[in-house]
Design a protein around this motif. Structure first.
Motif, PDB file in Angstrom:
ATOM      1  N   ALA A 267      21.434 -10.737 -22.347  1.00  0.00           N
ATOM      2  CA  ALA A 267      21.220  -9.673 -23.337  1.00  0.00           C
ATOM      3  C   ALA A 267      19.898  -9.868 -24.061  1.00  0.00           C
ATOM      4  CB  ALA A 267      22.368  -9.643 -24.352  1.00  0.00           C
ATOM      5  N   GLU A 268      19.387  -8.746 -24.561  1.00  0.00           N
ATOM      6  CA  GLU A 268      18.209  -8.784 -25.438  1.00  0.00           C
ATOM      7  C   GLU A 268      18.406  -7.757 -26.539  1.00  0.00           C
ATOM      8  OE1 GLU A 268      14.899  -7.916 -22.922  1.00  0.00           O
ATOM      9  OE2 GLU A 268      15.733  -6.020 -22.235  1.00  0.00           O
ATOM     10  N   PHE A 269      17.917  -8.105 -27.724  1.00  0.00           N
ATOM     11  CA  PHE A 269      17.987  -7.220 -28.890  1.00  0.00           C
ATOM     12  C   PHE A 269      16.562  -7.064 -29.396  1.00  0.00           C
ATOM     13  CE2 PHE A 269      22.226  -8.405 -28.188  1.00  0.00           C
ATOM     14  CZ  PHE A 269      23.048  -7.475 -28.823  1.00  0.00           C
ATOM     15  N   VAL A 270      16.073  -5.816 -29.409  1.00  0.00           N
ATOM     16  CA  VAL A 270      14.637  -5.590 -29.576  1.00  0.00           C
ATOM     17  C   VAL A 270      14.331  -4.591 -30.688  1.00  0.00           C
ATOM     18  CG1 VAL A 270      14.414  -5.997 -27.097  1.00  0.00           C
ATOM     19  CG2 VAL A 270      14.382  -3.659 -27.938  1.00  0.00           C
ATOM     20  N   GLU A 271      13.048  -4.580 -31.058  1.00  0.00           N
ATOM     21  CA  GLU A 271      12.455  -3.604 -31.976  1.00  0.00           C
ATOM     22  C   GLU A 271      12.911  -3.757 -33.427  1.00  0.00           C
ATOM     23  OE1 GLU A 271       9.989  -1.586 -31.321  1.00  0.00           O
ATOM     24  OE2 GLU A 271       9.970  -1.301 -29.140  1.00  0.00           O
ATOM     25  N   VAL A 272      13.299  -4.970 -33.827  1.00  0.00           N
ATOM     26  CA  VAL A 272      13.553  -5.239 -35.244  1.00  0.00           C
ATOM     27  C   VAL A 272      12.200  -5.439 -35.931  1.00  0.00           C
ATOM     28  CG1 VAL A 272      14.548  -6.846 -36.918  1.00  0.00           C
ATOM     29  CG2 VAL A 272      15.817  -6.260 -34.835  1.00  0.00           C
ATOM     30  N   ASN A 273      11.926  -4.617 -36.947  1.00  0.00           N
ATOM     31  CA  ASN A 273      10.642  -4.689 -37.656  1.00  0.00           C
ATOM     32  C   ASN A 273      10.883  -4.960 -39.140  1.00  0.00           C
ATOM     33  OD1 ASN A 273       8.147  -4.250 -38.915  1.00  0.00           O
ATOM     34  ND2 ASN A 273       7.509  -2.800 -37.330  1.00  0.00           N
ATOM     35  N   PRO A 274      10.761  -6.216 -39.576  1.00  0.00           N
ATOM     36  CA  PRO A 274      11.053  -6.559 -40.970  1.00  0.00           C
ATOM     37  C   PRO A 274      10.158  -5.847 -41.979  1.00  0.00           C
ATOM     38  CG  PRO A 274      10.943  -8.521 -39.600  1.00  0.00           C
ATOM     39  CD  PRO A 274      10.432  -7.400 -38.766  1.00  0.00           C
ATOM     40  N   ILE A 275       8.926  -5.498 -41.594  1.00  0.00           N
ATOM     41  CA  ILE A 275       8.010  -4.825 -42.523  1.00  0.00           C
ATOM     42  C   ILE A 275       8.561  -3.466 -42.937  1.00  0.00           C
ATOM     43  CG2 ILE A 275       5.752  -3.683 -42.653  1.00  0.00           C
ATOM     44  CD1 ILE A 275       4.566  -6.031 -41.204  1.00  0.00           C
ATOM     45  N   LEU A 276       9.257  -2.809 -42.027  1.00  0.00           N
ATOM     46  CA  LEU A 276       9.812  -1.479 -42.293  1.00  0.00           C
ATOM     47  C   LEU A 276      11.260  -1.542 -42.757  1.00  0.00           C
ATOM     48  CD1 LEU A 276       8.381   0.281 -39.105  1.00  0.00           C
ATOM     49  CD2 LEU A 276       7.395   0.245 -41.404  1.00  0.00           C
ATOM     50  N   ASP A 277      11.784  -2.741 -42.931  1.00  0.00           N
ATOM     51  CA  ASP A 277      13.198  -2.924 -43.228  1.00  0.00           C
ATOM     52  C   ASP A 277      13.451  -2.975 -44.737  1.00  0.00           C
ATOM     53  OD1 ASP A 277      15.820  -3.159 -42.509  1.00  0.00           O
ATOM     54  OD2 ASP A 277      15.680  -5.198 -41.711  1.00  0.00           O
ATOM     55  N   VAL A 278      14.720  -3.027 -45.100  1.00  0.00           N
ATOM     56  CA  VAL A 278      15.147  -3.158 -46.494  1.00  0.00           C
ATOM     57  C   VAL A 278      16.008  -4.412 -46.601  1.00  0.00           C
ATOM     58  CG1 VAL A 278      16.423  -2.097 -48.382  1.00  0.00           C
ATOM     59  CG2 VAL A 278      15.162  -0.647 -46.761  1.00  0.00           C
ATOM     60  N   LYS A 279      15.475  -5.454 -47.232  1.00  0.00           N
ATOM     61  CA  LYS A 279      16.201  -6.709 -47.459  1.00  0.00           C
ATOM     62  C   LYS A 279      16.779  -7.301 -46.166  1.00  0.00           C
ATOM     63  CE  LYS A 279      17.369  -5.528 -52.238  1.00  0.00           C
ATOM     64  NZ  LYS A 279      18.455  -5.323 -53.228  1.00  0.00           N
ATOM     65  N   ASN A 280      16.016  -7.192 -45.084  1.00  0.00           N
ATOM     66  CA  ASN A 280      16.386  -7.764 -43.782  1.00  0.00           C
ATOM     67  C   ASN A 280      17.680  -7.156 -43.230  1.00  0.00           C
ATOM     68  OD1 ASN A 280      15.202  -9.519 -41.859  1.00  0.00           O
ATOM     69  ND2 ASN A 280      16.773 -11.071 -42.215  1.00  0.00           N
ATOM     70  N   HIS A 281      17.984  -5.939 -43.656  1.00  0.00           N
ATOM     71  CA  HIS A 281      19.249  -5.306 -43.272  1.00  0.00           C
ATOM     72  C   HIS A 281      19.368  -5.117 -41.763  1.00  0.00           C
ATOM     73  CE1 HIS A 281      22.740  -2.692 -43.430  1.00  0.00           C
ATOM     74  NE2 HIS A 281      22.083  -1.787 -42.735  1.00  0.00           N
ATOM     75  N   THR A 282      18.287  -4.682 -41.114  1.00  0.00           N
ATOM     76  CA  THR A 282      18.361  -4.408 -39.674  1.00  0.00           C
ATOM     77  C   THR A 282      18.575  -5.685 -38.883  1.00  0.00           C
ATOM     78  OG1 THR A 282      16.963  -2.468 -39.987  1.00  0.00           O
ATOM     79  CG2 THR A 282      17.187  -3.282 -37.743  1.00  0.00           C
ATOM     80  N   ALA A 283      17.976  -6.771 -39.315  1.00  0.00           N
ATOM     81  CA  ALA A 283      18.225  -8.057 -38.662  1.00  0.00           C
ATOM     82  C   ALA A 283      19.677  -8.488 -38.851  1.00  0.00           C
ATOM     83  CB  ALA A 283      17.275  -9.119 -39.212  1.00  0.00           C
ATOM     84  N   ASP A 284      20.237  -8.235 -40.037  1.00  0.00           N
ATOM     85  CA  ASP A 284      21.654  -8.530 -40.278  1.00  0.00           C
ATOM     86  C   ASP A 284      22.535  -7.720 -39.330  1.00  0.00           C
ATOM     87  OD1 ASP A 284      21.195 -10.342 -42.362  1.00  0.00           O
ATOM     88  OD2 ASP A 284      21.254  -8.775 -43.896  1.00  0.00           O
ATOM     89  N   VAL A 285      22.187  -6.451 -39.132  1.00  0.00           N
ATOM     90  CA  VAL A 285      22.927  -5.587 -38.204  1.00  0.00           C
ATOM     91  C   VAL A 285      22.839  -6.151 -36.792  1.00  0.00           C
ATOM     92  CG1 VAL A 285      22.944  -3.302 -37.096  1.00  0.00           C
ATOM     93  CG2 VAL A 285      22.734  -3.484 -39.582  1.00  0.00           C
ATOM     94  N   ALA A 286      21.636  -6.550 -36.393  1.00  0.00           N
ATOM     95  CA  ALA A 286      21.447  -7.107 -35.052  1.00  0.00           C
ATOM     96  C   ALA A 286      22.318  -8.335 -34.844  1.00  0.00           C
ATOM     97  CB  ALA A 286      19.974  -7.446 -34.830  1.00  0.00           C
ATOM     98  N   VAL A 287      22.351  -9.228 -35.811  1.00  0.00           N
ATOM     99  CA  VAL A 287      23.158 -10.443 -35.695  1.00  0.00           C
ATOM    100  C   VAL A 287      24.634 -10.101 -35.603  1.00  0.00           C
ATOM    101  CG1 VAL A 287      23.882 -12.548 -36.902  1.00  0.00           C
ATOM    102  CG2 VAL A 287      21.461 -11.944 -36.790  1.00  0.00           C
ATOM    103  N   ALA A 288      25.088  -9.140 -36.407  1.00  0.00           N
ATOM    104  CA  ALA A 288      26.494  -8.731 -36.356  1.00  0.00           C
ATOM    105  C   ALA A 288      26.851  -8.158 -34.989  1.00  0.00           C
ATOM    106  CB  ALA A 288      26.772  -7.705 -37.453  1.00  0.00           C
ATOM    107  N   LEU A 289      25.950  -7.380 -34.404  1.00  0.00           N
ATOM    108  CA  LEU A 289      26.203  -6.804 -33.087  1.00  0.00           C
ATOM    109  C   LEU A 289      26.196  -7.880 -31.997  1.00  0.00           C
ATOM    110  CD1 LEU A 289      24.108  -3.505 -33.279  1.00  0.00           C
ATOM    111  CD2 LEU A 289      26.575  -3.772 -33.554  1.00  0.00           C
ATOM    112  N   ILE A 290      25.292  -8.833 -32.111  1.00  0.00           N
ATOM    113  CA  ILE A 290      25.231  -9.918 -31.134  1.00  0.00           C
ATOM    114  C   ILE A 290      26.555 -10.693 -31.139  1.00  0.00           C
ATOM    115  CG2 ILE A 290      24.149 -12.131 -30.585  1.00  0.00           C
ATOM    116  CD1 ILE A 290      21.495 -10.899 -31.653  1.00  0.00           C
TER     117      ILE A 290
END
Length: 299
Positions: A267-290
């Motif tokens: 698997a790969e999880f791509v296109e997480v962009n912290p600069i455009l994020d809010v409090k690392n929320h998208t990375a948190d979502v990615a980890v939850a999905l993984i």
């Protein structure tokens, strides 16, 4: 995957496939969100191989495809590392980085299989070519490249082409499809569940059909999940957001069903962009999905 199997994490901090900076920090953001610790809580042996070294491009921007030289070099590095990991019977988990990285990841993964299947979970089919893409951004081309369509220096990464057969690909969540991509999808007969089908059938039916479709004909299945497959309200930290996307809960259901089916071999999880994020929320979502993909349950 099997609990006794090692998970090998590779970061691909590449932002060369498009113009917008920041996605190169995606792997660090997912690690910061506790990815390694969460995987260890699930009982896995985790090896983090760090990040692939990415060379920065020079000032020449006259190429037809943006940063093609550097993308090729990075893709070769990634395919070599993925190939080595699979020789150890380890589960490759690659963190991105823009979606052009799948040129290298799938080049490495597909070497092990005669009929690799791919689930492309994305708002975009990523099936453009130099002729159909006015931007020249390679992150809009990787699925076409892996199908053997595109610049020969990209399609032959790893020394062979194509990596995938059209009948072994399923796209889920597409809602921003260029005309050239539409024509290629129809010509090759790619199975696509657009947001129209997801809304009409429901995610349970979409995943049941996907699992049945791929299980019958493949000897391994790679999940390539672009966080922009989710709606921007759910995952704001992505480079190319498209309204009307998949929900957080739908995505969890999809990955929980894949875990139950024991279908996914990489698997790969791509296109997480912290600069455009809010409090690392998208990375948190990615980890939850993984973790859902790898077997985490509510009960």
């Amino acid at each position: 995957m099997k609990k006794e199997q090692t998970i090998s994490v590779i970061g691909m901090p590449m932002d060369l496939g498009q113009k917008r900076r920041g996605v190169d920090m995606g792997p660090s953001a997912m690690r910061y969100a506790g990815l390694i610790e969460e995987l260890e809580k699930l009982g896995f042996n985790v090896r983090d191989y760090g990040d692939i070294a990415i060379d920065r491009p020079g000032s020449d921007d006259t190429q037809e495809l943006r940063n093609i030289k550097e993308v090729i070099e990075a893709s070769e590095k990634l395919q070599q590392q993925v190939t080595a990991i699979q020789e150890k019977d380890s589960f490759p988990l690659i963190l991105g980085g823009d979606h052009s990285m799948s040129i290298g990841s799938i080049a490495g993964i597909s070497k092990r299989y005669k009929n690799l299947g791919v689930i492309w979970y994305d708002a975009h089919p990523d099936m453009n070519t130099a002729e159909t893409s006015p931007s020249g951004n390679i992150h809009g081309m990787p699925l076409a490249v892996n199908l053997g369509v595109g610049h020969p220096k990209l399609t032959t990464i790893g020394g062979y082409a194509p990596k995938l057969k059209p009948e072994n690909v399923v796209i889920i969540g597409a809602r921003d499809i260029d005309e050239g991509e539409r024509e290629m999808i129809k010509r090759l007969g790619i199975k696509v569940f657009t947001m129209h089908e997801v809304d009409r059938l429901g995610m349970q039916r979409v995943m049941e059909d996907t699992i049945t479709y791929l299980a019958e004909k493949t000897d391994g299945v790679h999940l390539s999940l672009d966080l922009d497959g989710l709606d921007p309200q759910e995952a704001p930290g992505v480079g190319t957001p498209v309204l009307g996307g998949l929900t957080y809960r739908e995505s969890h259901l999809a990955l929980e069903m894949l875990a139950e089916a024991e279908l996914i071999t990489s698997a790969e999880f791509v296109e997480v962009n912290p600069i455009l994020d809010v409090k690392n929320h998208t990375a948190d979502v990615a980890v939850a999905l993984i973790t859902s993909l790898l077997g985490k349950k509510l009960l």
